[in-house]
Design a protein around this motif. Structure first.
Motif, PDB file in Angstrom:
ATOM      1  N   VAL A 123       0.865  -0.888   0.502  1.00 55.91           N
ATOM      2  CA  VAL A 123       0.475  -0.130   0.338  1.00 55.91           C
ATOM      3  C   VAL A 123       0.834   1.212   0.068  1.00 55.91           C
ATOM      4  CG1 VAL A 123      -1.858   1.288   0.851  1.00 55.91           C
ATOM      5  CG2 VAL A 123      -1.814  -1.390   0.988  1.00 55.91           C
ATOM      6  N   PHE A 124       0.706   2.045  -0.960  1.00 53.32           N
ATOM      7  CA  PHE A 124       1.299   3.577  -0.699  1.00 53.32           C
ATOM      8  C   PHE A 124       0.317   4.751  -0.743  1.00 53.32           C
ATOM      9  CE2 PHE A 124       3.775   7.117  -2.169  1.00 53.32           C
ATOM     10  CZ  PHE A 124       4.715   6.814  -2.232  1.00 53.32           C
ATOM     11  N   ILE A 125       0.908   5.371   0.249  1.00 53.68           N
ATOM     12  CA  ILE A 125       0.075   6.566   1.163  1.00 53.68           C
ATOM     13  C   ILE A 125       0.602   7.495   0.522  1.00 53.68           C
ATOM     14  CG2 ILE A 125      -0.415   7.323   3.560  1.00 53.68           C
ATOM     15  CD1 ILE A 125      -1.050   4.389   4.055  1.00 53.68           C
ATOM     16  N   ASP A 166       0.115  -2.342  -4.695  1.00 52.13           N
ATOM     17  CA  ASP A 166      -0.883  -2.857  -4.883  1.00 52.13           C
ATOM     18  C   ASP A 166      -2.391  -2.083  -5.261  1.00 52.13           C
ATOM     19  OD1 ASP A 166      -0.304  -5.402  -5.326  1.00 52.13           O
ATOM     20  OD2 ASP A 166      -0.163  -5.996  -3.529  1.00 52.13           O
ATOM     21  N   TYR A 167      -2.363  -1.347  -3.861  1.00 56.20           N
ATOM     22  CA  TYR A 167      -3.432  -0.142  -3.086  1.00 56.20           C
ATOM     23  C   TYR A 167      -2.459   1.039  -3.239  1.00 56.20           C
ATOM     24  CZ  TYR A 167      -5.646  -4.483  -2.270  1.00 56.20           C
ATOM     25  OH  TYR A 167      -6.060  -5.485  -2.387  1.00 56.20           O
ATOM     26  N   VAL A 168      -3.634   2.329  -3.247  1.00 59.41           N
ATOM     27  CA  VAL A 168      -3.295   3.233  -3.077  1.00 59.41           C
ATOM     28  C   VAL A 168      -3.877   3.815  -1.476  1.00 59.41           C
ATOM     29  CG1 VAL A 168      -2.660   6.176  -3.853  1.00 59.41           C
ATOM     30  CG2 VAL A 168      -1.415   3.518  -5.332  1.00 59.41           C
ATOM     31  N   GLN A 176     -10.474   8.214   7.957  1.00 55.78           N
ATOM     32  CA  GLN A 176     -10.486   8.351   7.174  1.00 55.78           C
ATOM     33  C   GLN A 176      -9.169   6.847   6.250  1.00 55.78           C
ATOM     34  OE1 GLN A 176     -11.997  10.998   4.079  1.00 55.78           O
ATOM     35  NE2 GLN A 176     -13.759  11.502   5.395  1.00 55.78           N
ATOM     36  N   ALA A 177      -8.198   7.453   5.943  1.00 53.93           N
ATOM     37  CA  ALA A 177      -7.069   6.559   5.908  1.00 53.93           C
ATOM     38  C   ALA A 177      -6.702   5.330   6.336  1.00 53.93           C
ATOM     39  CB  ALA A 177      -5.977   7.118   6.005  1.00 53.93           C
ATOM     40  N   LEU A 178      -7.206   5.346   7.756  1.00 57.06           N
ATOM     41  CA  LEU A 178      -7.102   3.831   8.583  1.00 57.06           C
ATOM     42  C   LEU A 178      -7.889   2.771   8.531  1.00 57.06           C
ATOM     43  CD1 LEU A 178      -5.802   2.044  11.271  1.00 57.06           C
ATOM     44  CD2 LEU A 178      -7.306   4.138  12.400  1.00 57.06           C
ATOM     45  N   THR A 179      -9.671   3.207   8.108  1.00 54.11           N
ATOM     46  CA  THR A 179     -10.705   2.422   7.455  1.00 54.11           C
ATOM     47  C   THR A 179     -10.065   2.078   6.127  1.00 54.11           C
ATOM     48  OG1 THR A 179     -12.197   4.030   8.945  1.00 54.11           O
ATOM     49  CG2 THR A 179     -12.834   2.757   6.902  1.00 54.11           C
ATOM     50  N   ALA A 180      -9.589   3.027   5.854  1.00 55.21           N
ATOM     51  CA  ALA A 180      -9.086   2.316   4.237  1.00 55.21           C
ATOM     52  C   ALA A 180      -8.181   1.285   4.752  1.00 55.21           C
ATOM     53  CB  ALA A 180      -8.583   3.139   3.508  1.00 55.21           C
ATOM     54  N   LEU A 181      -7.412   0.861   5.202  1.00 55.26           N
ATOM     55  CA  LEU A 181      -6.013   0.350   5.489  1.00 55.26           C
ATOM     56  C   LEU A 181      -6.495  -1.437   6.139  1.00 55.26           C
ATOM     57  CD1 LEU A 181      -3.178   1.930   6.835  1.00 55.26           C
ATOM     58  CD2 LEU A 181      -3.828   0.526   4.613  1.00 55.26           C
TER      59      LEU A 181
END
Length: 209
Positions: A123-125, A166-168, A176-181
Motif C-alpha cells: 500500500v502506498f500512502i 497493489d493499493y494507494v 479515513q485512511a485507517l478505515t481504508a487500510l
C-alpha cells in the motif's frame, strides 16, 4: 476441519511526513493479530524511541555482518543510514498465521516483493498535497531545516514509484485512511490462496451435500 490462514506481509510506503508511521501504529492498535516488523537501523536513536520497539539500533559493522550473512529479508541505504528487516521473526509470524506490518521505503518494498512475492500486500500512502507534506514535516520538529528540505526533494523520487503498489491511499484524514487500510487487510485475509486446507474443506463439504 476448517482451513487455517497463512499470515501476510502488509507493506506501507510513503514519502516522509505522509503519515505512514502514524497509520501503522494505529492499525496495530485496532487490529489484533497484526504485529510490527521491527527494523534494524544505523541511524541515531531519536528522543522517545525505544530499543526493540521502534528499531534495533546497530553500528555499521554489526549491520554489515548481518547483511552479509543473509539475516535480512531486505535492506536499503536511506539518507546516509542503513535500514534492514530481520528475516527470522517475520518467517515465524507468517507460519503462525499472524500478519506482519512493514513501514519501509520503495526500495524495501521492492526487495520484499522479490523475496516473498506471494505473501506481500503493498500500500502506498500519498499526502493530499505538497504543501501539506511540507507542513507535516515542519510540525514534527524532529529534523533540521536542511533535513526537511532534503526530505521534500526525496519525496518526488519516492512518489514516482506509486504504480508498483497493489493499493494507494490518499491521506487526507487519518481516520479515513485507517478505515481504508483495515478494509484492504480484511479483504486480503480472505484471499483463497492464503487458506491452507481450503481444497480439502470444500471437498468434505461437498461430500456432505
Amino acid at each position: 476441519m476448517e482451513p487455517t490462514r497463512r499470515g501476510l506481509m502488509l507493506v506501507l510506503s510513503s514519502p516522509s511526513g505522509a503519515g505512514k508511521t502514524t497509520l501503522a501504529r494505529r492499525l496495530i492498535e485496532a487490529e489484533p493479530g497484526v504485529v510490527p516488523s521491527i527494523s534494524c537501523t544505523t541511524r541515531k536513536q531519536r528522543k522517545g524511541e525505544v530499543e526493540g520497539r521502534d528499531y534495533y539500533f546497530l553500528d555499521r559493522d554489526t549491520f554489515a555482518r548481518m547483511r552479509d550473512s543473509g539475516e535480512f529479508l531486505e535492506w536499503a541505504l536511506v539518507f546516509d543510514n542503513f535500514y534492514g528487516t530481520p528475516r527470522e521473526p517475520v518467517e515465524r509470524a507468517l507460519a503462525e498465521g499472524r500478519d506482519v506490518l512493514f513501514d519501509v521505503d520503495w526500495q524495501g518494498a521492492e526487495s520484499l516483493r522479490d523475496e516473498k512475492k506471494g505473501d506481500v500486500v503493498s500500500v502506498f500512502i500519498l499526502p493530499p498535497s505538497g504543501e501539506a507534506l511540507e507542513r507535516r514535516l515542519n510540525e514534527r520538529a524532529q529534523d533540521s531545516p536542511d533535513v526537511v528540505e532534503a526530505r521534500m526533494r526525496g519525496a518526488s523520487n519516492e512518489i514516482q514509484h506509486w504504480h508498483h503498489y497493489d493499493y494507494v491511499v490518499i491521506n487526507h484524514d487519518l481516520d479515513q485512511a485507517l478505515t481504508a487500510l483495515r478494509a484492504i487487510l480484511a479483504a486480503e485475509r480472505l484471499r483463497a490462496s492464503r487458506l491452507a486446507g481450503l481444497k480439502d474443506f470444500v471437498q468434505n463439504l461437498l461430500a456432505e451435500l
